[in-house]
Scaffold this active site. Sequence first.
Site, PDB file in Angstrom:
ATOM      1  N   CYS A   1      -2.536  -2.987   8.663  1.00 51.37           N
ATOM      2  CA  CYS A   1      -2.187  -1.637   9.119  1.00 51.37           C
ATOM      3  C   CYS A   1      -1.695  -1.683  10.565  1.00 51.37           C
ATOM      4  O   CYS A   1      -0.791  -0.944  10.950  1.00 51.37           O
ATOM      5  CB  CYS A   1      -3.391  -0.707   9.005  1.00 51.37           C
ATOM      6  SG  CYS A   1      -4.296  -0.885   7.451  1.00 51.37           S
TER       7      CYS A   1
ATOM      8  N   CYS B   1       0.825  -1.221   0.000  1.00 50.08           N
ATOM      9  CA  CYS B   1       0.000   0.000   0.000  1.00 50.08           C
ATOM     10  C   CYS B   1       0.849   1.258   0.000  1.00 50.08           C
ATOM     11  O   CYS B   1       0.348   2.349  -0.254  1.00 50.08           O
ATOM     12  CB  CYS B   1      -0.939   0.011   1.201  1.00 50.08           C
ATOM     13  SG  CYS B   1      -0.079   0.101   2.783  1.00 50.08           S
TER      14      CYS B   1
END
Length: 142
Positions: free
Chosen positions: A104, A35
């Site tokens: 994350c 990402c």
Amino acid sequence: MALYSEKVMDHFRNPRNVGVIEDADGVGEVGNAKCGDIMKIYLKIRDGIVEDVKFETFGCGSAIASSSMATEMIKGRPLAEALRLSNRAVVEALDGLPAHKLHCSVLAEEAIKAAVRDYYEKNGIAYDPAEFSAGDCPSCCG
Ligand code: FES
């Protein structure tokens, strides 16, 4: 059901411990290649305790919420405890993250570990590399 818990939204909107510690004792920076998000953790250590911690996160809301929660969880705690903080514990403290956002929280765990390792290396403190093994990265990263 809402995609994000109230705690995630709270830490995303009002992140705790954002910023830089100029004279940090340990700094850790990690990124997620997929990402492109980047997280940086600054630690101030006194007598084996995380006296202060700050973070900069260039990433998604879940990464910001994870950094904020993770820093809250290690502030004032012994270094050994900070090192043991898992992304799972961060996710639990946030009342969950969507499966595709679990990676994350892994960034937060890894950034703290990297900062602790930096502290150990700068101070010539011997450590067990096994303690710094890769986070409990869930399959969503694949
Ligand atoms: Fe990359 Fe959240 S999408 S850290």
